[in-house]
Design an enzyme around this catalytic site. Structure first.
Site: not given
Ligand SMILES: Cc1cc2nc3c(=O)[nH]c(=O)nc-3n(C[C@H](O)[C@H](O)[C@H](O)COP(=O)(O)O)c2cc1C
Length: 311
Positions: A128, A131, A199
């Site tokens: 990752n 972030c 993404i």
């Molecule tokens: C509450 C929350 C916590 C997240 N924590 C991480 C994380 O710890 N590591 C990471 O690589 N992405 C993290 N993400 C990003 C998601 O893995 C993903 O890439 C992003 O939300 C887009 O996908 P989605 O629209 O289906 O949620 C997080 C997203 C959300 C909403």
């Protein structure tokens, strides 16, 4: 027979459905909502070497067709992860993909990967490097630092340094907050990444006009959910045309139809993120939905759908 199996590096997944890091905890949290064994793979919440409390509250808020979050990588740290979280995950039998990040020093990725490399039950490591929610607190002011994934050279160097110390499948997770996503993906591929995950969230903000305050304590947060889907799709399609390694697509997938868009754009697998908060069993519904679509369209193998976009 409809074949839903796909390969990501050395991993053989029985189906292309996985979960987006940070939206599924360490899987046990979801055990009452679904048969976890049905998932193609499980991606953990990102872990760091030391435990992290994460950012101050409020750290999430709802926005049109999406949400903002600034969790700040709250996690128990490597030791507790291995002792308390990993045993449940490995017992399930699905390939386990462990997401890792550093708190600033990129050498932390290497240290983490070296430790995880020794654990044979771990199938893959997701880097990752994207972030958006780590704040630098040293100077008391909130400084926005550049992400590794916002620089092609830094991406290359980081992936290369981890590649040197592990033969496990390496997945590099990219940020959409860049000018040319394909450039960064190419750098990760050249450095030996086995796959690209994209993404991560798009930086955004929301304001309470009565208080004239940001709705997120850290002012900005990462936007996710259906609002970002067109951007995610566009990036999957752009990267698909440039790299040879598989793409795990995510960003606003909430149902079978939205998942299918990603395969057609070029994703080999998809991950469900924000939708887990609305319908925790949605990933399993999507596996069934994809199967039905393939049967209806007389496609025997999911691989034939990947990148089949007619332009
Ligand atoms: C509450 C929350 C916590 C997240 N924590 C991480 C994380 O710890 N590591 C990471 O690589 N992405 C993290 N993400 C990003 C998601 O893995 C993903 O890439 C992003 O939300 C887009 O996908 P989605 O629209 O289906 O949620 C997080 C997203 C959300 C909403």
């Amino acid at each position: 027979m409809t074949n839903l199996s796909i390969n990501i590096g050395k991993l053989k997944l029985k189906n292309p459905l996985t979960v987006a890091s940070g939206t599924f905890g360490y899987a046990e949290e979801f055990k009452d909502f679904m048969d976890l064994k049905k998932l193609g793979a499980i991606v953990t919440k990102t872990i760091t070497l030391k435990p992290r409390k994460g950012n101050p509250s409020p750290r999430t808020c709802e926005t049109p067709s999406g949400m903002l979050n600034s969790i700040g990588l709250e996690n128990p740290g490597l030791k507790i992860f291995i002792k308390e979280k990993l045993p449940y995950l490995t017992k399930l039998g699905n390939p386990v993909i462990v997401s890792i990040a550093s708190e600033g020093d990129s050498q932390e990725f290497v240290t983490l990967a070296k430790r995880l490399d020794k654990i044979k039950e771990i199938a893959a490591i997701e880097l990752n490097i994207s972030c958006p929610n780590i704040t630098v607190t040293k100077s008391q002011s909130r400084k926005v630092t550049r992400l590794i994934s916002q620089d092609a050279n830094a991406t290359y160097e980081l992936v290369k340094s981890v590649r040197k110390i592990t033969n496990k499948t390496l997945i590099t997770k990219l940020s959409p907050n860049v000018t040319d996503i394909a450039d960064i993906a190419l750098a990760a591929e050249a450095a030996g990444s086995d796959a690209i995950s994209l993404i991560n969230t798009i930086t955004g903000m929301s304001i309470d006009i009565n208080k004239r305050e940001p709705r997120i304590a850290c002012v900005t947060g990462g936007l996710s959910g259906p609002a970002i889907r067109p951007v995610a799709l566009r990036m999957v399609w752009q990267v698909y045309q440039k790299v040879k390694i598989p793409i795990i697509g995510m960003g606003g997938i909430i149902d079978t139809l939205s998942a299918l868009e990603f395969f057609i754009a070029g994703a080999t697998a998809v991950a469900i993120g924000t939708a887990n908060f609305i319908n925790p069993g949605v990933s399993i519904e999507i596996i069934e939905g994809i199967k039905k679509y393939l049967i209806k369209n007389k496609i025997n193998n999911l691989n034939d759908l990947i990148g089949s976009l007619n332009v």
